[in-house]
Scaffold this motif. Structure first.
Motif, PDB file in Angstrom:
ATOM      1  N   SER A 121       0.842  -1.188   0.000  1.00  0.00           N
ATOM      2  CA  SER A 121       0.000   0.000   0.000  1.00  0.00           C
ATOM      3  C   SER A 121       0.885   1.247   0.000  1.00  0.00           C
ATOM      4  O   SER A 121       1.660   1.464   0.928  1.00  0.00           O
ATOM      5  CB  SER A 121      -0.921  -0.033   1.223  1.00  0.00           C
ATOM      6  OG  SER A 121      -0.794   1.144   1.942  1.00  0.00           O
ATOM      7  N   PRO A 122       0.816   2.048  -1.054  1.00  0.00           N
ATOM      8  CA  PRO A 122       1.673   3.222  -1.162  1.00  0.00           C
ATOM      9  C   PRO A 122       1.400   4.235  -0.056  1.00  0.00           C
ATOM     10  O   PRO A 122       2.306   4.915   0.401  1.00  0.00           O
ATOM     11  CB  PRO A 122       1.323   3.816  -2.528  1.00  0.00           C
ATOM     12  CG  PRO A 122       0.366   2.883  -3.171  1.00  0.00           C
ATOM     13  CD  PRO A 122      -0.108   1.900  -2.180  1.00  0.00           C
ATOM     14  N   ASP A 123       0.132   4.307   0.391  1.00  0.00           N
ATOM     15  CA  ASP A 123      -0.232   5.266   1.446  1.00  0.00           C
ATOM     16  C   ASP A 123       0.564   5.017   2.716  1.00  0.00           C
ATOM     17  O   ASP A 123       1.115   5.933   3.313  1.00  0.00           O
ATOM     18  CB  ASP A 123      -1.721   5.151   1.775  1.00  0.00           C
ATOM     19  CG  ASP A 123      -2.575   5.496   0.578  1.00  0.00           C
ATOM     20  OD1 ASP A 123      -1.991   6.025  -0.404  1.00  0.00           O
ATOM     21  OD2 ASP A 123      -3.791   5.230   0.612  1.00  0.00           O
ATOM     22  N   GLN A 124       0.621   3.727   3.114  1.00  0.00           N
ATOM     23  CA  GLN A 124       1.326   3.393   4.347  1.00  0.00           C
ATOM     24  C   GLN A 124       2.803   3.714   4.248  1.00  0.00           C
ATOM     25  O   GLN A 124       3.415   4.173   5.208  1.00  0.00           O
ATOM     26  CB  GLN A 124       1.147   1.910   4.663  1.00  0.00           C
ATOM     27  CG  GLN A 124      -0.208   1.604   5.273  1.00  0.00           C
ATOM     28  CD  GLN A 124      -0.240   0.195   5.818  1.00  0.00           C
ATOM     29  OE1 GLN A 124       0.741  -0.316   6.322  1.00  0.00           O
ATOM     30  NE2 GLN A 124      -1.396  -0.438   5.713  1.00  0.00           N
ATOM     31  N   ILE A 125       3.364   3.456   3.063  1.00  0.00           N
ATOM     32  CA  ILE A 125       4.793   3.739   2.893  1.00  0.00           C
ATOM     33  C   ILE A 125       5.037   5.234   2.981  1.00  0.00           C
ATOM     34  O   ILE A 125       5.955   5.691   3.664  1.00  0.00           O
ATOM     35  CB  ILE A 125       5.288   3.193   1.546  1.00  0.00           C
ATOM     36  CG1 ILE A 125       5.155   1.667   1.539  1.00  0.00           C
ATOM     37  CG2 ILE A 125       6.733   3.593   1.288  1.00  0.00           C
ATOM     38  CD1 ILE A 125       5.546   1.026   0.246  1.00  0.00           C
ATOM     39  N   GLU A 126       4.154   5.991   2.339  1.00  0.00           N
ATOM     40  CA  GLU A 126       4.291   7.452   2.385  1.00  0.00           C
ATOM     41  C   GLU A 126       4.175   7.961   3.810  1.00  0.00           C
ATOM     42  O   GLU A 126       4.978   8.778   4.271  1.00  0.00           O
ATOM     43  CB  GLU A 126       3.243   8.117   1.484  1.00  0.00           C
ATOM     44  CG  GLU A 126       3.676   8.241   0.033  1.00  0.00           C
ATOM     45  CD  GLU A 126       5.155   8.580  -0.130  1.00  0.00           C
ATOM     46  OE1 GLU A 126       5.595   9.618   0.418  1.00  0.00           O
ATOM     47  OE2 GLU A 126       5.899   7.806  -0.774  1.00  0.00           O
ATOM     48  N   ALA A 127       3.170   7.435   4.515  1.00  0.00           N
ATOM     49  CA  ALA A 127       2.952   7.848   5.903  1.00  0.00           C
ATOM     50  C   ALA A 127       4.177   7.540   6.746  1.00  0.00           C
ATOM     51  O   ALA A 127       4.617   8.380   7.554  1.00  0.00           O
ATOM     52  CB  ALA A 127       1.734   7.134   6.480  1.00  0.00           C
ATOM     53  N   ALA A 128       4.762   6.357   6.525  1.00  0.00           N
ATOM     54  CA  ALA A 128       5.942   5.980   7.304  1.00  0.00           C
ATOM     55  C   ALA A 128       7.122   6.882   6.952  1.00  0.00           C
ATOM     56  O   ALA A 128       7.913   7.250   7.814  1.00  0.00           O
ATOM     57  CB  ALA A 128       6.292   4.521   7.046  1.00  0.00           C
ATOM     58  N   ARG A 129       7.204   7.257   5.655  1.00  0.00           N
ATOM     59  CA  ARG A 129       8.302   8.159   5.247  1.00  0.00           C
ATOM     60  C   ARG A 129       8.161   9.497   5.951  1.00  0.00           C
ATOM     61  O   ARG A 129       9.153  10.083   6.390  1.00  0.00           O
ATOM     62  CB  ARG A 129       8.260   8.369   3.725  1.00  0.00           C
ATOM     63  CG  ARG A 129       8.920   7.247   2.980  1.00  0.00           C
ATOM     64  CD  ARG A 129       9.679   7.697   1.734  1.00  0.00           C
ATOM     65  NE  ARG A 129      10.394   6.524   1.220  1.00  0.00           N
ATOM     66  CZ  ARG A 129       9.984   5.807   0.172  1.00  0.00           C
ATOM     67  NH1 ARG A 129       8.921   6.157  -0.502  1.00  0.00           N
ATOM     68  NH2 ARG A 129      10.661   4.744  -0.195  1.00  0.00           N
ATOM     69  N   MET A 130       6.904   9.971   6.058  1.00  0.00           N
ATOM     70  CA  MET A 130       6.641  11.235   6.764  1.00  0.00           C
ATOM     71  C   MET A 130       7.142  11.151   8.193  1.00  0.00           C
ATOM     72  O   MET A 130       7.666  12.099   8.750  1.00  0.00           O
ATOM     73  CB  MET A 130       5.135  11.541   6.800  1.00  0.00           C
ATOM     74  CG  MET A 130       4.527  11.774   5.444  1.00  0.00           C
ATOM     75  SD  MET A 130       5.095  13.326   4.736  1.00  0.00           S
ATOM     76  CE  MET A 130       3.973  13.500   3.390  1.00  0.00           C
ATOM     77  N   ASP A 131       6.940   9.946   8.802  1.00  0.00           N
ATOM     78  CA  ASP A 131       7.350   9.748  10.186  1.00  0.00           C
ATOM     79  C   ASP A 131       8.849   9.528  10.309  1.00  0.00           C
ATOM     80  O   ASP A 131       9.359   9.243  11.392  1.00  0.00           O
ATOM     81  CB  ASP A 131       6.614   8.548  10.801  1.00  0.00           C
ATOM     82  CG  ASP A 131       5.147   8.866  11.002  1.00  0.00           C
ATOM     83  OD1 ASP A 131       4.827  10.073  10.991  1.00  0.00           O
ATOM     84  OD2 ASP A 131       4.341   7.928  11.150  1.00  0.00           O
ATOM     85  N   GLY A 132       9.550   9.589   9.194  1.00  0.00           N
ATOM     86  CA  GLY A 132      11.007   9.501   9.251  1.00  0.00           C
ATOM     87  C   GLY A 132      11.561   8.103   9.096  1.00  0.00           C
ATOM     88  O   GLY A 132      12.754   7.896   9.295  1.00  0.00           O
ATOM     89  N   ALA A 133      10.704   7.131   8.770  1.00  0.00           N
ATOM     90  CA  ALA A 133      11.222   5.770   8.585  1.00  0.00           C
ATOM     91  C   ALA A 133      11.875   5.676   7.214  1.00  0.00           C
ATOM     92  O   ALA A 133      11.368   6.202   6.234  1.00  0.00           O
ATOM     93  CB  ALA A 133      10.094   4.760   8.695  1.00  0.00           C
ATOM     94  N   HIS A 134      13.026   5.048   7.175  1.00  0.00           N
ATOM     95  CA  HIS A 134      13.624   4.776   5.881  1.00  0.00           C
ATOM     96  C   HIS A 134      14.590   3.605   6.032  1.00  0.00           C
ATOM     97  O   HIS A 134      14.893   3.178   7.135  1.00  0.00           O
ATOM     98  CB  HIS A 134      14.332   6.008   5.311  1.00  0.00           C
ATOM     99  CG  HIS A 134      15.312   6.604   6.258  1.00  0.00           C
ATOM    100  ND1 HIS A 134      16.583   6.137   6.394  1.00  0.00           N
ATOM    101  CD2 HIS A 134      15.180   7.613   7.157  1.00  0.00           C
ATOM    102  CE1 HIS A 134      17.212   6.828   7.310  1.00  0.00           C
ATOM    103  NE2 HIS A 134      16.374   7.730   7.816  1.00  0.00           N
ATOM    104  N   GLY A 135      15.056   3.099   4.908  1.00  0.00           N
ATOM    105  CA  GLY A 135      16.040   2.024   4.940  1.00  0.00           C
ATOM    106  C   GLY A 135      15.578   0.826   5.748  1.00  0.00           C
ATOM    107  O   GLY A 135      14.461   0.346   5.576  1.00  0.00           O
ATOM    108  N   TRP A 136      16.454   0.371   6.674  1.00  0.00           N
ATOM    109  CA  TRP A 136      16.189  -0.854   7.415  1.00  0.00           C
ATOM    110  C   TRP A 136      14.938  -0.753   8.276  1.00  0.00           C
ATOM    111  O   TRP A 136      14.164  -1.703   8.353  1.00  0.00           O
ATOM    112  CB  TRP A 136      17.367  -1.195   8.324  1.00  0.00           C
ATOM    113  CG  TRP A 136      18.510  -1.750   7.555  1.00  0.00           C
ATOM    114  CD1 TRP A 136      19.681  -1.109   7.264  1.00  0.00           C
ATOM    115  CD2 TRP A 136      18.598  -3.036   6.944  1.00  0.00           C
ATOM    116  NE1 TRP A 136      20.484  -1.915   6.511  1.00  0.00           N
ATOM    117  CE2 TRP A 136      19.861  -3.099   6.305  1.00  0.00           C
ATOM    118  CE3 TRP A 136      17.731  -4.135   6.876  1.00  0.00           C
ATOM    119  CZ2 TRP A 136      20.274  -4.231   5.603  1.00  0.00           C
ATOM    120  CZ3 TRP A 136      18.152  -5.258   6.172  1.00  0.00           C
ATOM    121  CH2 TRP A 136      19.404  -5.304   5.542  1.00  0.00           C
TER     122      TRP A 136
END
Lengths: 283, 293
Positions: free
Chosen positions: B185-200
């Protein structure tokens, strides 16, 4: 999208990615590339230890002709076709009917029967070997292509039923109801409504079954033994014993044997992958 | 009222008629043979003469047969190392999940070892490992090592065969994960990116949980592949050297077909079946739960 699209990364990453991609594919397919090269070399070339260099002599036609002329390779190929195609038709046909029943009728024991079809599909072949071999001998089918056709059809029906049932369950119920109201018989519903609608699933399933059966080795060892009925997998393995270290012939033979499913895969890739990954996204 | 009950009885029969041919064939060639094999495992039988009932005799003999323990241990090794196909397949899928020129072709080239028969994979790798003319010897020769006769070594041969088996298996798990990655789900990935999650952290906390269906199927097909391993053992070593690479599937075949010990073979098959039953039960339980819920 994950990982981050390469277009949004630094220039350095982009370039490394573009270099790494062909490199990994090269390493990944190295054993295969080597065997292709070997299949066009002369025995002198191989004995001289020339694996990487350009072949001293191109023996493409000679090696492949020899494979067909001196062995029963042609017969093995034909047997594989004669076994695989009927299995594909029979198992998919039977499974479409069974899948329809399991998907669109409510009756007692439905889940149990479905579970048996799924579970049976995962059992190790060895638990079936002795009784199936006995039954085949008793019915006089041992060492005929029918031995393999009937067994494979029966076994693949399990997987096919699972596949078709899951596909048909997604078809809208209203379609069937409105046909019943118009007085169509159940058999008519099956042939006029179900069959046309399941066509995409039939394609996906047929390609998969073709590959499974073409590549079967165990049952080819257990249910047949003579060259006249042996499919290609058992044939290649028998030829290896005769050819010993003639790697150019072994390689050429292997490539001939691998070709039909590979061609089919590249021709029907989308269907193949759709079939294989059914269930990987849900369930 | 009479009429409808007749009609409904006919209607109740319909699904059974549709299932009849498939059920009959499946029962005769798959379900009943399972029970017949278990039954045969309680007999001493050469396949032709009379069966002699010996109770658990075959199983008692198995316990004292070092070849059985070798086969069982090798199956454990297969299960353990074959599982590498799951993380490696995920790794390859992540690597290939890009949109660049020619990526479709690269994906299908990566996948296509799976389409090739295991017999051919066995031939390819036998040649690859061949101590006198194989590719592997050339590669390790570059680093100054002596030729390594992998398939002739009792301690290494099984690992050599498992490595060959991983080749098509990784291709399989990769394709499962690529499909899974496609359905994130692209929405969840975007939301997580907003929260600063990336990489591992993104991979562990967001991606892998979403890939659970793909992981489940990948694990199931890998376990089944590991327990079914027969073709590669038969083509690469025939169980040798000195029976060191045998697995239950091959051991059973050898005992029944070459030594005419059908009862003993059936006992080996029963052990293999019981091992597999654990996974079959687990799979069915999950599948049926999803079906109801």
């Amino acid at each position: 999208m994950f990982p981050t699209p390469i277009q949004q990364t630094s220039r350095f990453t982009q370039i490394s990615y573009k270099v790494a991609l062909p490199l990994t594919i090269l390493i990944w397919l190295l054993p295969l590339a080597a065997i292709m090269m070997t299949s066009v070399r002369s025995i002198a070339d191989i004995n001289a230890g020339n694996y990487w260099g350009w072949p001293e002599q191109w023996m493409l036609i000679e090696n492949y002709t020899e494979v067909f002329a001196r062995t029963n390779m042609g017969r093995y190929l034909l047997n594989s076709v004669l076994i695989t195609v009927p299995v594909m038709i029979f198992s998919v046909g039977l499974a479409t009917m069974a899948g329809f029943a399991l998907a669109k009728y409510k009756f007692r024991g439905r889940i149990a029967i479905f579970a048996v079809f799924i579970g049976g599909n995962f059992v190790p072949f060895q638990i079936l070997m002795i009784p199936v071999r006995d039954l085949t001998i008793q019915t006089g089918l041992y060492d005929t292509i029918w031995a393999l056709i009937i067994f494979h059809t029966a076994f693949q029906t399990g997987f096919c039923t699972l596949f078709m049932r899951n596909f048909i369950v997604g078809l809208p119920d209203e379609l069937f109801e409105s046909c019943r109201l118009e007085g169509a018989s159940e058999w008519q519903i099956f042939t006029k409504i179900v069959l046309p609608l399941v066509r995409p699933a039939l394609a996906a399933l047929s390609v998969l079954i073709f590959t499974f059966i073409w590549n079967d080795y165990f049952w080819a060892l257990v249910l047949v033994q003579s060259d006249e009925v042996r499919p290609i997998t058992a044939g290649i393995s028998a030829l290896r014993g005769q050819w010993l270290a003639s790697w150019q012939l072994i390689s050429a033979g292997s490539i001939v044997a691998a070709l039909p499913p590979v061609i089919l895969f590249f021709a029907m890739q989308r269907h193949f992958i759709a079939g294989l990954t059914l269930g990987a996204t849900k369930g | 009222m009479q009429e409808t009950s007749g009609q409904s009885r006919w209607h109740a029969l319909t699904p059974w008629l549709f299932m009849l041919p498939a059920m009959l064939l499946f029962a005769v060639y798959v379900i009943i043979p399972i029970f017949q094999s278990i039954w045969i495992s309680f007999f001493d039988w050469d396949g032709i003469g009379d069966k002699v009932f010996i109770g658990f005799g075959n199983y008692a003999e198995l316990m004292d047969d070092p070849q059985f323990w070798t086969a069982l241990w090798n199956n454990v090794l297969w299960l353990l190392f074959f599982m590498l196909a799951v993380p490696i397949g995920l790794g390859v899928a992540l690597f290939l999940n890009q949109q660049v020129l020619g990526i479709r072709a690269v994906k299908s080239l990566f996948f296509f070892p799976f389409v090739i028969s295991q017999v051919i994979v066995g031939v390819v790798f036998s040649w690859f490992y061949d101590p006198s003319s194989g590719l592997l010897q050339d590669i390790i020769g570059i680093f100054g090592f002596e030729p390594l006769p992998i398939l002739a070594s009792e301690s290494m041969a099984t690992y050599g065969i498992i490595a060959a088996g991983l080749w098509p298996q990784i291709a399989y798990t990769m394709i499962l994960y690529l499909t899974g990655l496609n359905n994130l789900s692209p929405d969840q990935i975007e939301a997580a990116r907003m929260d600063g999650a990336h990489g591992w952290s993104m991979l562990w906390k967001v991606i892998i949980p979403q890939l659970r269906p793909a992981t489940f199927i990948a694990v199931v097909v890998t376990v089944i592949g590991a327990l079914r391993s027969f073709d590669l053992v038969a083509t690469m070593t025939g169980g040798g050297p000195y029976g060191s690479t045998t697995v239950l599937a091959f051991f059973m075949y050898e005992q029944s077909i070459f030594s005419y010990r059908m009862g003993y073979g059936a006992a080996i098959a029963t052990v293999l079946f019981l091992l597999m039953l654990v996974y079959i039960a687990f799979f069915l339980w999950r599948m049926l739960r999803a079906e109801r819920g």
